[in-house]
Write a protein that holds these residues in place. Structure first.
Motif, PDB file in Angstrom:
ATOM      1  N   LEU A   1      65.998  -3.483  86.204  1.00 24.03           N
ATOM      2  CA  LEU A   1      66.813  -3.122  85.053  1.00 24.03           C
ATOM      3  C   LEU A   1      67.727  -1.938  85.324  1.00 24.03           C
ATOM      4  O   LEU A   1      68.553  -1.591  84.491  1.00 24.03           O
ATOM      5  N   THR A   2      67.579  -1.317  86.503  1.00 20.94           N
ATOM      6  CA  THR A   2      68.362  -0.139  86.880  1.00 20.94           C
ATOM      7  C   THR A   2      69.365  -0.509  87.967  1.00 20.94           C
ATOM      8  O   THR A   2      68.982  -0.996  89.036  1.00 20.94           O
ATOM      9  N   TYR A   3      70.636  -0.285  87.686  1.00 16.07           N
ATOM     10  CA  TYR A   3      71.686  -0.648  88.632  1.00 16.07           C
ATOM     11  C   TYR A   3      71.838   0.412  89.708  1.00 16.07           C
ATOM     12  O   TYR A   3      71.829   1.616  89.438  1.00 16.07           O
ATOM     13  N   MET A   4      71.992  -0.035  90.954  1.00 21.87           N
ATOM     14  CA  MET A   4      72.175   0.844  92.102  1.00 21.87           C
ATOM     15  C   MET A   4      73.210   0.217  93.022  1.00 21.87           C
ATOM     16  O   MET A   4      73.403  -0.996  93.019  1.00 21.87           O
ATOM     17  N   GLU A   5      73.834   1.061  93.820  1.00 15.65           N
ATOM     18  CA  GLU A   5      74.716   0.579  94.885  1.00 15.65           C
ATOM     19  C   GLU A   5      74.337   1.276  96.181  1.00 15.65           C
ATOM     20  O   GLU A   5      73.882   2.425  96.156  1.00 15.65           O
ATOM     21  N   PRO A   6      74.507   0.593  97.325  1.00 10.24           N
ATOM     22  CA  PRO A   6      74.143   1.202  98.610  1.00 10.24           C
ATOM     23  C   PRO A   6      74.916   2.486  98.849  1.00 10.24           C
ATOM     24  O   PRO A   6      76.103   2.599  98.519  1.00 10.24           O
ATOM     25  N   GLY A   7      74.232   3.445  99.436  1.00  6.39           N
ATOM     26  CA  GLY A   7      74.865   4.716  99.783  1.00  6.39           C
ATOM     27  C   GLY A   7      74.822   4.944 101.270  1.00  6.39           C
ATOM     28  O   GLY A   7      75.215   4.077 102.052  1.00  6.39           O
ATOM     29  N   SER A   8      74.281   6.077 101.669  1.00  5.74           N
ATOM     30  CA  SER A   8      74.234   6.437 103.073  1.00  5.74           C
ATOM     31  C   SER A   8      73.071   5.741 103.772  1.00  5.74           C
ATOM     32  O   SER A   8      71.914   5.872 103.347  1.00  5.74           O
ATOM     33  N   ALA A   9      73.374   5.020 104.845  1.00  8.17           N
ATOM     34  CA  ALA A   9      72.316   4.385 105.623  1.00  8.17           C
ATOM     35  C   ALA A   9      71.489   5.419 106.373  1.00  8.17           C
ATOM     36  O   ALA A   9      70.316   5.204 106.667  1.00  8.17           O
ATOM     37  N   GLU A  10      72.089   6.564 106.678  1.00  2.00           N
ATOM     38  CA  GLU A  10      71.381   7.606 107.421  1.00  2.00           C
ATOM     39  C   GLU A  10      70.326   8.296 106.558  1.00  2.00           C
ATOM     40  O   GLU A  10      69.223   8.564 107.015  1.00  2.00           O
ATOM     41  N   THR A  11      70.667   8.595 105.302  1.00  2.54           N
ATOM     42  CA  THR A  11      69.728   9.315 104.434  1.00  2.54           C
ATOM     43  C   THR A  11      68.844   8.386 103.630  1.00  2.54           C
ATOM     44  O   THR A  11      67.778   8.788 103.157  1.00  2.54           O
ATOM     45  N   GLY A  12      69.270   7.142 103.439  1.00  6.82           N
ATOM     46  CA  GLY A  12      68.508   6.224 102.609  1.00  6.82           C
ATOM     47  C   GLY A  12      68.773   6.382 101.123  1.00  6.82           C
ATOM     48  O   GLY A  12      68.199   5.656 100.307  1.00  6.82           O
ATOM     49  N   HIS A  13      69.643   7.318 100.747  1.00  3.68           N
ATOM     50  CA  HIS A  13      69.961   7.519  99.333  1.00  3.68           C
ATOM     51  C   HIS A  13      70.941   6.453  98.859  1.00  3.68           C
ATOM     52  O   HIS A  13      71.825   6.022  99.598  1.00  3.68           O
ATOM     53  N   SER A  14      70.775   6.044  97.601  1.00  4.07           N
ATOM     54  CA  SER A  14      71.753   5.150  97.003  1.00  4.07           C
ATOM     55  C   SER A  14      73.016   5.946  96.651  1.00  4.07           C
ATOM     56  O   SER A  14      73.027   7.179  96.676  1.00  4.07           O
ATOM     57  N   LYS A  15      74.079   5.236  96.328  1.00  4.41           N
ATOM     58  CA  LYS A  15      75.359   5.867  96.012  1.00  4.41           C
ATOM     59  C   LYS A  15      75.221   6.754  94.777  1.00  4.41           C
ATOM     60  O   LYS A  15      74.509   6.427  93.828  1.00  4.41           O
ATOM     61  N   THR A  16      75.908   7.882  94.774  1.00  2.00           N
ATOM     62  CA  THR A  16      75.942   8.763  93.616  1.00  2.00           C
ATOM     63  C   THR A  16      77.152   8.417  92.759  1.00  2.00           C
ATOM     64  O   THR A  16      78.284   8.381  93.247  1.00  2.00           O
ATOM     65  N   PHE A  17      76.910   8.145  91.471  1.00  2.34           N
ATOM     66  CA  PHE A  17      77.987   7.829  90.533  1.00  2.34           C
ATOM     67  C   PHE A  17      78.454   9.098  89.826  1.00  2.34           C
ATOM     68  O   PHE A  17      77.690  10.062  89.678  1.00  2.34           O
ATOM     69  N   HIS A  18      79.711   9.051  89.351  1.00  7.26           N
ATOM     70  CA  HIS A  18      80.280  10.187  88.636  1.00  7.26           C
ATOM     71  C   HIS A  18      80.873   9.698  87.321  1.00  7.26           C
ATOM     72  O   HIS A  18      80.850   8.499  87.012  1.00  7.26           O
ATOM     73  N   ALA A  19      81.396  10.621  86.532  1.00  6.36           N
ATOM     74  CA  ALA A  19      81.876  10.286  85.199  1.00  6.36           C
ATOM     75  C   ALA A  19      82.936   9.192  85.227  1.00  6.36           C
ATOM     76  O   ALA A  19      82.956   8.314  84.353  1.00  6.36           O
ATOM     77  N   ASP A  20      83.819   9.208  86.232  1.00  5.66           N
ATOM     78  CA  ASP A  20      84.870   8.194  86.263  1.00  5.66           C
ATOM     79  C   ASP A  20      84.350   6.812  86.650  1.00  5.66           C
ATOM     80  O   ASP A  20      85.076   5.821  86.554  1.00  5.66           O
ATOM     81  N   ASP A  21      83.079   6.725  87.062  1.00  7.71           N
ATOM     82  CA  ASP A  21      82.468   5.422  87.337  1.00  7.71           C
ATOM     83  C   ASP A  21      81.898   4.771  86.082  1.00  7.71           C
ATOM     84  O   ASP A  21      81.567   3.575  86.098  1.00  7.71           O
ATOM     85  N   LEU A  22      81.740   5.510  85.000  1.00 11.23           N
ATOM     86  CA  LEU A  22      81.006   5.009  83.840  1.00 11.23           C
ATOM     87  C   LEU A  22      81.627   3.759  83.211  1.00 11.23           C
ATOM     88  O   LEU A  22      80.887   2.828  82.876  1.00 11.23           O
ATOM     89  N   PRO A  23      82.953   3.666  83.014  1.00 11.53           N
ATOM     90  CA  PRO A  23      83.489   2.422  82.446  1.00 11.53           C
ATOM     91  C   PRO A  23      83.136   1.194  83.285  1.00 11.53           C
ATOM     92  O   PRO A  23      82.784   0.139  82.735  1.00 11.53           O
TER      93      PRO A  23
END
Length: 323
Positions: free
Chosen positions: A249-271
């Motif tokens: 139920l939680t949306y994620m997008e791939p981020g850094s393959a080196e750190t394993g973290h998913s992508k960080t979203f910002h205010a302009d991503d909300l729409p």
């Protein structure tokens, strides 16, 4: 070793924990792992919880024992609306990245939550960088239509597993030498995000068998093949214990393959994220967001605009629905 939480009668009350009249809406335990004694996106979450049908949502929080609680003030969880008195008592664990401790913290949360009345139908996991995208009634209606399903999925299949059952069984036995004794088979191995939603029918068997499963996930195994504990614990055990919807139920997008973290979203991503939340399958939450007051405020504005859209936006949505 984890111990059972206090009985329901001794659980500290908080605004979302009151008993409710019979309702078709499910009861959902929202389980948060936080580092500190405050939720950095608390305004957004409280905006979400204020829309929940009365008594359908409960909030429980695991905080890192290495952080000492603040003495007083509205910035503590004691003054954060739905998070008031939501911190569970001990045992608590320090969550080490890539360690089994994340599983332990979530098991402690879930064990405490199952002893609170009324019993929860679902247990949803969140961190301090998760936030809601849609209203609570939207989420509750969706859950009500998927009674009995847990929300987990497998995000990749090892090459060895694709090669065939017999070869994969040999590889799996070598990669996890304690899995057989814990009744974890190669056939049910799944790797996926830990931000799952467990239905009660699956959560209770997983809780009952925690000590049986622990040696396999907490001990030595080939984590490069199987993944860190939190990345295969939930998806594998849900696969073994029952029905699942093949998404979370939680949306994620791939981020850094080196750190394993998913992508960080910002205010302009909300729409874009709000539009994505209404896709198939739908999403109701997203991660990761910066844990800043500015991001919290942007999330509140987004939730309010979603709940109370402009006339033009409402007209466009009706036109789309009727086409």
């Amino acid at each position: 070793m984890a111990s059972h939480g206090p009985p329901a009668a001794s659980a500290p009350p908080h605004p979302l924990g009151r008993a409710r009249a019979a309702s078709p809406a499910p009861t959902v335990a929202f389980l948060f792992t936080l580092r500190r004694d405050r939720h950095p996106l608390g305004r957004a979450w409280n905006a979400f919880f204020r829309t929940c049908p009365n008594g359908t949502a409960r909030v429980h929080v695991h905080t890192d024992p290495n952080f000492k609680p603040r003495s007083a003030g509205n910035r503590t969880l004691g003054g954060q609306g739905a998070f008031t008195n939501a911190v569970i008592p001990t045992p608590k664990v320090h969550i080490a990245r890539f360690g089994y401790s994340m599983v332990q913290a979530r098991m402690n949360l879930m064990r405490y939550a199952v002893d609170v009345s009324p019993p929860a139908d679902w247990f949803l996991f969140f961190s301090e960088s998760d936030a809601p995208l849609r209203s609570c009634p939207d989420a509750m209606r969706y859950l009500a239509r998927h009674s009995g399903s847990s929300f987990a999925y497998s995000d990749h299949t090892p090459t060895e597993q694709q090669a065939g059952a017999r070869a994969w069984e040999r590889t799996f036995r070598t990669a996890c030498t304690r899995c057989a004794a814990a009744n974890i088979s190669a056939a049910t191995y799944r790797h996926g995000p830990g931000w799952v939603g467990l239905h009660r029918d699956h959560a209770l068997p997983i809780l009952r068998r925690e000590l049986e499963h622990e040696p396999a996930f907490a001990g030595e195994y080939d984590w490069k093949l199987l993944g860190v504990p939190d990345e295969w614990y939930w998806a594998t055990l849900v696969e073994a214990h029952g029905r699942r919807a093949d998404h979370i139920l939680t949306y994620m997008e791939p981020g850094s393959a080196e750190t394993g973290h998913s992508k960080t979203f910002h205010a302009d991503d909300l729409p874009r994220l709000v539009a994505k939340a209404r896709s198939a399958p739908p999403f109701f939450f997203a991660r990761k967001f910066p844990t800043t007051p500015q991001m919290d405020e942007a999330l509140v504005r987004s939730l309010m605009s979603t709940r109370f859209p402009s006339r033009n936006a409402t007209r466009k949505r009706r036109d789309c629905d009727s086409s």
